[in-house]
Design a protein around this motif. Structure first.
Motif, PDB file in Angstrom:
ATOM      1  N   LEU A   8       0.831  -1.200   0.000  1.00 15.73           N
ATOM      2  CA  LEU A   8       0.000   0.000   0.000  1.00 15.73           C
ATOM      3  C   LEU A   8       0.872   1.259   0.000  1.00 15.73           C
ATOM      4  O   LEU A   8       0.616   2.204  -0.760  1.00 15.73           O
ATOM      5  N   CYS A   9       1.908   1.267   0.831  1.00 15.26           N
ATOM      6  CA  CYS A   9       2.841   2.403   0.841  1.00 15.26           C
ATOM      7  C   CYS A   9       3.488   2.586  -0.523  1.00 15.26           C
ATOM      8  O   CYS A   9       3.554   3.703  -1.048  1.00 15.26           O
ATOM      9  N   GLN A  10       3.950   1.494  -1.092  1.00 16.56           N
ATOM     10  CA  GLN A  10       4.642   1.582  -2.374  1.00 16.56           C
ATOM     11  C   GLN A  10       3.705   2.083  -3.473  1.00 16.56           C
ATOM     12  O   GLN A  10       4.082   2.926  -4.282  1.00 16.56           O
ATOM     13  N   SER A  11       2.484   1.596  -3.506  1.00 18.28           N
ATOM     14  CA  SER A  11       1.562   2.032  -4.553  1.00 18.28           C
ATOM     15  C   SER A  11       1.155   3.496  -4.374  1.00 18.28           C
ATOM     16  O   SER A  11       1.017   4.232  -5.355  1.00 18.28           O
ATOM     17  N   SER A  67      15.303  13.517  -1.298  1.00 20.13           N
ATOM     18  CA  SER A  67      15.754  12.179  -0.914  1.00 20.13           C
ATOM     19  C   SER A  67      14.804  11.483   0.055  1.00 20.13           C
ATOM     20  O   SER A  67      14.881  10.270   0.227  1.00 20.13           O
ATOM     21  N   ALA A  68      13.894  12.213   0.682  1.00 15.33           N
ATOM     22  CA  ALA A  68      12.914  11.580   1.574  1.00 15.33           C
ATOM     23  C   ALA A  68      12.016  10.641   0.782  1.00 15.33           C
ATOM     24  O   ALA A  68      11.741   9.511   1.216  1.00 15.33           O
ATOM     25  N   PHE A  69      11.577  11.083  -0.387  1.00 16.28           N
ATOM     26  CA  PHE A  69      10.734  10.239  -1.243  1.00 16.28           C
ATOM     27  C   PHE A  69      11.500   9.015  -1.716  1.00 16.28           C
ATOM     28  O   PHE A  69      11.025   7.886  -1.601  1.00 16.28           O
ATOM     29  N   THR A 107      12.699   3.281  -1.686  1.00 14.68           N
ATOM     30  CA  THR A 107      13.705   2.213  -1.622  1.00 14.68           C
ATOM     31  C   THR A 107      13.441   1.284  -0.441  1.00 14.68           C
ATOM     32  O   THR A 107      13.511   0.056  -0.573  1.00 14.68           O
ATOM     33  N   THR A 108      13.126   1.850   0.702  1.00 17.55           N
ATOM     34  CA  THR A 108      12.816   1.053   1.887  1.00 17.55           C
ATOM     35  C   THR A 108      11.605   0.159   1.641  1.00 17.55           C
ATOM     36  O   THR A 108      11.643  -1.048   1.907  1.00 17.55           O
ATOM     37  N   ALA A 109      10.531   0.752   1.123  1.00 18.45           N
ATOM     38  CA  ALA A 109       9.308  -0.019   0.883  1.00 18.45           C
ATOM     39  C   ALA A 109       9.555  -1.124  -0.146  1.00 18.45           C
ATOM     40  O   ALA A 109       9.099  -2.257   0.038  1.00 18.45           O
ATOM     41  N   SER A 110      10.282  -0.824  -1.198  1.00 19.01           N
ATOM     42  CA  SER A 110      10.531  -1.819  -2.248  1.00 19.01           C
ATOM     43  C   SER A 110      11.388  -2.972  -1.740  1.00 19.01           C
ATOM     44  O   SER A 110      11.078  -4.137  -1.973  1.00 19.01           O
ATOM     45  N   ALA A 111      12.470  -2.646  -1.047  1.00 23.75           N
ATOM     46  CA  ALA A 111      13.377  -3.694  -0.562  1.00 23.75           C
ATOM     47  C   ALA A 111      12.700  -4.588   0.475  1.00 23.75           C
ATOM     48  O   ALA A 111      12.799  -5.825   0.411  1.00 23.75           O
ATOM     49  N   CYS A 112      12.002  -3.972   1.415  1.00 24.25           N
ATOM     50  CA  CYS A 112      11.355  -4.763   2.467  1.00 24.25           C
ATOM     51  C   CYS A 112      10.181  -5.570   1.923  1.00 24.25           C
ATOM     52  O   CYS A 112       9.965  -6.707   2.344  1.00 24.25           O
ATOM     53  N   LEU A 113       9.448  -5.000   0.981  1.00 22.70           N
ATOM     54  CA  LEU A 113       8.332  -5.727   0.381  1.00 22.70           C
ATOM     55  C   LEU A 113       8.832  -6.928  -0.406  1.00 22.70           C
ATOM     56  O   LEU A 113       8.258  -8.017  -0.311  1.00 22.70           O
ATOM     57  N   PHE A 170      14.010  -0.490  11.613  1.00 25.45           N
ATOM     58  CA  PHE A 170      14.785   0.755  11.659  1.00 25.45           C
ATOM     59  C   PHE A 170      14.598   1.573  10.384  1.00 25.45           C
ATOM     60  O   PHE A 170      14.415   2.791  10.436  1.00 25.45           O
ATOM     61  N   MET A 171      14.654   0.899   9.226  1.00 29.35           N
ATOM     62  CA  MET A 171      14.534   1.620   7.954  1.00 29.35           C
ATOM     63  C   MET A 171      13.160   2.265   7.800  1.00 29.35           C
ATOM     64  O   MET A 171      13.055   3.425   7.372  1.00 29.35           O
ATOM     65  N   TYR A 172      12.097   1.532   8.113  1.00 26.93           N
ATOM     66  CA  TYR A 172      10.754   2.099   8.001  1.00 26.93           C
ATOM     67  C   TYR A 172      10.549   3.272   8.961  1.00 26.93           C
ATOM     68  O   TYR A 172       9.976   4.299   8.583  1.00 26.93           O
ATOM     69  N   LEU A 173      10.998   3.125  10.200  1.00 25.82           N
ATOM     70  CA  LEU A 173      10.791   4.206  11.165  1.00 25.82           C
ATOM     71  C   LEU A 173      11.605   5.444  10.807  1.00 25.82           C
ATOM     72  O   LEU A 173      11.107   6.572  10.906  1.00 25.82           O
TER      73      LEU A 173
END
Length: 181
Positions: free
Chosen positions: A53-56, A71-73, A78-84, A119-122
């Motif tokens: 949902l975050c990634q979409s 770089s926040a976006f 990157t975090t959402a894609s890698a973890c998903l 850690f990455m998501y937070l």
């Protein structure tokens, strides 16, 4: 008269949820579909659904504003894609093989992955929250029907929830790794 070795057969331990139930029999018993209804499976599915949902939302509403958020976006995407991707691969491995479920869960990989994902998501959520409120809120206040601000706000809120879920999963995985029940 010598006696031969005693053979003891152990019945499968409650794996009645393997495969797909068709009428009076089960098909595709190679699949471990019971994992999806377990506590760990439900946690992994929640992580995957909220991460997707975050990634979409990022791709649909944030891509046009990526240059203003900087770089926040890109960090959050990157975090959402890698973890998903990693979560989806773990779910696929666990559904395809109950042996891999036990082997991977008792290794250090599951704990380390979930701790890093937490850690990455937070951190990505906090950085995204700052960028959204600094760069997108002024446009939201001026432009009628500006959809990027509410969508990106939802992204960093959901990111905090996914980070907490990965933290809980890291704790459960650590207990499983150490043999603490």
């Amino acid at each position: 008269m010598t006696r031969g070795p005693t053979i003891v057969r152990v019945a499968p331990s409650g794996n009645n949820s393997r495969g797909i139930k068709c009428c009076c029999c089960r098909c595709c018993e190679c699949l471990n579909l019971g994992y999806l209804t377990s506590q760990h499976g439900a946690l992994k599915l929640a992580e995957a659904m909220l991460g997707s949902l975050c990634q979409s939302l990022l791709v649909k509403y944030g891509l046009s504003e990526a240059s203003s958020m900087g770089s926040a976006f890109h960090g959050f995407l990157t975090t959402a894609s890698a973890c998903l991707l990693t979560t989806a691969l773990l779910i696929a491995c666990y559904v395809l093989s109950s042996n891999s479920q036990h082997l991977i869960r008792q290794s250090v990989f599951e704990f380390v992955f979930n701790a890093v994902a937490c850690f990455m998501y937070l951190s990505a959520s906090s950085y995204m929250g700052v960028a959204v409120n600094i760069y997108l809120y002024p446009r939201y206040a001026l432009v009628n029907m500006y959809a990027a601000y509410p969508a990106m706000t939802a992204v960093y809120y959901i990111g905090v929830v996914v980070g907490i879920l990965h933290g809980v999963d890291a704790y459960i995985s650590y207990k499983y790794y150490k043999g603490i029940r």
